[in-house]
Design a protein around this motif. Structure first.
Motif, short mmCIF file in Angstrom:
data_model
loop_
_atom_site.label_atom_id
_atom_site.label_comp_id
_atom_site.label_asym_id
_atom_site.label_seq_id
_atom_site.Cartn_x
_atom_site.Cartn_y
_atom_site.Cartn_z
N GLY A 39 0.83 -1.19 0.00
CA GLY A 39 0.00 0.00 0.00
C GLY A 39 0.87 1.24 0.00
O GLY A 39 2.06 1.17 0.24
N PRO A 40 0.26 2.37 -0.31
CA PRO A 40 -1.14 2.53 -0.70
C PRO A 40 -1.33 2.38 -2.21
O PRO A 40 -0.36 2.20 -2.95
CB PRO A 40 -1.42 3.97 -0.28
N VAL A 41 -2.58 2.47 -2.64
CA VAL A 41 -2.91 2.72 -4.04
C VAL A 41 -3.20 4.20 -4.15
O VAL A 41 -3.90 4.77 -3.31
CB VAL A 41 -4.13 1.89 -4.49
N ILE A 42 -2.64 4.83 -5.17
CA ILE A 42 -2.83 6.26 -5.41
C ILE A 42 -3.50 6.42 -6.76
O ILE A 42 -3.09 5.79 -7.74
CB ILE A 42 -1.49 7.01 -5.37
N LEU A 43 -4.54 7.26 -6.82
CA LEU A 43 -5.33 7.39 -8.04
C LEU A 43 -5.66 8.85 -8.33
O LEU A 43 -5.84 9.66 -7.41
CB LEU A 43 -6.66 6.64 -7.90
N SER A 44 -5.79 9.16 -9.60
CA SER A 44 -6.39 10.41 -10.04
C SER A 44 -7.90 10.22 -10.02
O SER A 44 -8.43 9.35 -10.72
CB SER A 44 -5.92 10.74 -11.47
N TRP A 45 -8.60 11.02 -9.22
CA TRP A 45 -10.05 10.88 -9.15
C TRP A 45 -10.71 11.17 -10.49
O TRP A 45 -11.62 10.46 -10.91
CB TRP A 45 -10.64 11.80 -8.07
N ARG A 46 -10.24 12.19 -11.19
CA ARG A 46 -10.82 12.52 -12.49
C ARG A 46 -10.76 11.31 -13.42
O ARG A 46 -11.76 10.98 -14.09
CB ARG A 46 -10.06 13.69 -13.12
N ASP A 47 -9.65 10.62 -13.44
CA ASP A 47 -9.49 9.48 -14.35
C ASP A 47 -10.19 8.25 -13.83
O ASP A 47 -10.67 7.43 -14.62
CB ASP A 47 -8.01 9.23 -14.59
N ALA A 48 -10.29 8.09 -12.51
CA ALA A 48 -11.04 6.98 -11.94
C ALA A 48 -12.52 7.09 -12.30
O ALA A 48 -13.16 6.10 -12.67
CB ALA A 48 -10.86 6.93 -10.43
N ALA A 49 -13.06 8.30 -12.22
CA ALA A 49 -14.46 8.52 -12.56
C ALA A 49 -14.69 8.37 -14.06
O ALA A 49 -15.69 7.77 -14.50
CB ALA A 49 -14.90 9.90 -12.09
N ALA A 50 -13.76 8.89 -14.86
CA ALA A 50 -13.91 8.79 -16.32
C ALA A 50 -13.81 7.35 -16.78
O ALA A 50 -14.54 6.92 -17.68
CB ALA A 50 -12.84 9.64 -17.00
N GLY A 51 -12.93 6.57 -16.16
CA GLY A 51 -12.79 5.17 -16.52
C GLY A 51 -14.04 4.37 -16.23
O GLY A 51 -14.43 3.48 -17.00
N ALA A 52 -14.69 4.69 -15.12
CA ALA A 52 -15.94 4.01 -14.78
C ALA A 52 -17.06 4.40 -15.73
O ALA A 52 -17.90 3.57 -16.10
CB ALA A 52 -16.34 4.35 -13.35
N ALA A 53 -17.10 5.66 -16.14
CA ALA A 53 -18.19 6.17 -16.97
C ALA A 53 -18.17 5.59 -18.38
O ALA A 53 -19.22 5.45 -19.00
CB ALA A 53 -18.13 7.69 -17.03
N ASP A 54 -16.99 5.27 -18.90
CA ASP A 54 -16.88 4.69 -20.24
C ASP A 54 -16.38 3.26 -20.09
O ASP A 54 -15.17 3.03 -19.98
CB ASP A 54 -15.91 5.50 -21.11
N PRO A 55 -17.27 2.28 -20.09
CA PRO A 55 -16.88 0.90 -19.80
C PRO A 55 -16.35 0.12 -20.98
O PRO A 55 -16.15 -1.09 -20.89
CB PRO A 55 -18.19 0.29 -19.29
N SER A 56 -16.11 0.78 -22.11
CA SER A 56 -15.72 0.02 -23.30
C SER A 56 -14.54 0.61 -24.07
O SER A 56 -14.26 0.19 -25.18
CB SER A 56 -16.92 -0.11 -24.25
N ASP A 57 -13.83 1.57 -23.47
CA ASP A 57 -12.71 2.18 -24.18
C ASP A 57 -11.38 1.48 -23.90
O ASP A 57 -10.34 1.84 -24.46
CB ASP A 57 -12.60 3.67 -23.87
#
Length: 274
Positions: free
Chosen positions: A149-167
């Motif tokens: 640990g930890p895992v570190i993430l960009s929230w903007r990209d985490a949300a965008a990745g979830a929103a487009d499930p096929s890219d």
């Protein structure tokens, strides 16, 4: 017998009993958490933010709900870089991270304690050594995963990745695939396999697909797999995990042996969720 060995045996018995009790309590708590479901409002919100959630079979959606509850109970999510993290953000990160576990919920991110969310991409300091000379430089990142640990993430990209499930791009899947890879103690693209899988076959299939990606890139050919996967076997596993969950039909058609190995590893077939 002198009193010394008797006292030692008593201490060991007490320690073993305490360990057993703690383990049983932890297992019971996890069972309660995994039996919990998200509220109808939370389900509707998550389906809007993470469309793949709405496509899951009902039993898998129920299991994912429980894993989300367990994740949020055991792993803390903090804001970084001035980001204020709210419950909906935590739920979306947990939902994506736990999607990787719904086929084999006995797997868990055992060494992970915290996730840190930056508002967007961030700068990370890295060291490079050449002989006795060590230099530091900044590198822009969207995510990182550390063995303990930890895992570190960009929230903007985490949300965008979830929103487009096929890219084929999902930073949460990517970094949590690294967490699964860490389970063997070595980050090398060879995670701990289920007993039904052959480590030899895994290595052969992954190596063939990895070499093909590198050859296609060198020849200038278009590839389904993100070229970043050619960086190393560890990055290849993380990248193909993204494609497996986001572009399963294309992977099954273009790289059937790779798709089959990942399907057996994750014990799910995302191509059936469309």
């Amino acid at each position: 017998m002198s009193s010394g060995p008797i006292i030692l045996l008593a201490i060991l018995a007490l320690a073993a009993g305490a360990w057993f009790i703690r383990r049983e309590m932890k297992q019971r708590k996890r069972a309660r958490l995994r039996a919990m479901r998200l509220s109808s409002e939370a389900r509707a919100a998550l389906a809007g933010e993470m469309p793949v959630y709405a496509r899951l079979p009902e039993d898998k959606r129920d299991l994912l709900d429980g894993l989300i509850h367990q994740f949020l109970a055991e792993i803390k999510i903090y804001g970084a870089g001035g980001l204020e993290v709210i419950d909906e953000m935590k739920r979306l990160v947990a939902g994506q991270a736990c999607l990787l576990l719904i086929g084999r919920p006995e797997r868990w991110y055992r060494s992970l304690k915290t996730v840190h969310l930056y508002p967007a991409g961030y700068e990370s300091r890295i060291q490079e050594r050449e002989g006795y000379v060590v230099t530091e430089r900044s590198q822009g990142r969207l995510g990182e995963s550390w063995r303990y640990g930890p895992v570190i993430l960009s929230w903007r990209d985490a949300a965008a990745g979830a929103a487009d499930p096929s890219d084929g791009r999902n930073v949460v899947y990517h970094e949590f695939a690294h967490q699964l890879d860490h389970e063997t103690g070595v980050v090398d693209g060879a995670p701990l396999l289920d007993r039904s899988q052959s480590a030899v076959k895994w290595a052969q299939v992954m190596r063939a697909a990895y070499d093909k990606l590198r050859a296609d890139i060198a020849a200038g050919r278009e590839t389904l797999i993100n070229p970043y996967g050619a960086t190393s076997p560890a990055e290849f596993f993380a990248v193909v995990t993204e494609h497996f969950f986001e572009q399963p039909k294309a992977m099954r058609a273009v790289l059937p042996a790779l798709f089959a190995e990942l399907r057996d590893y994750f014990n799910v077939d995302p191509s059936a969720w469309a």
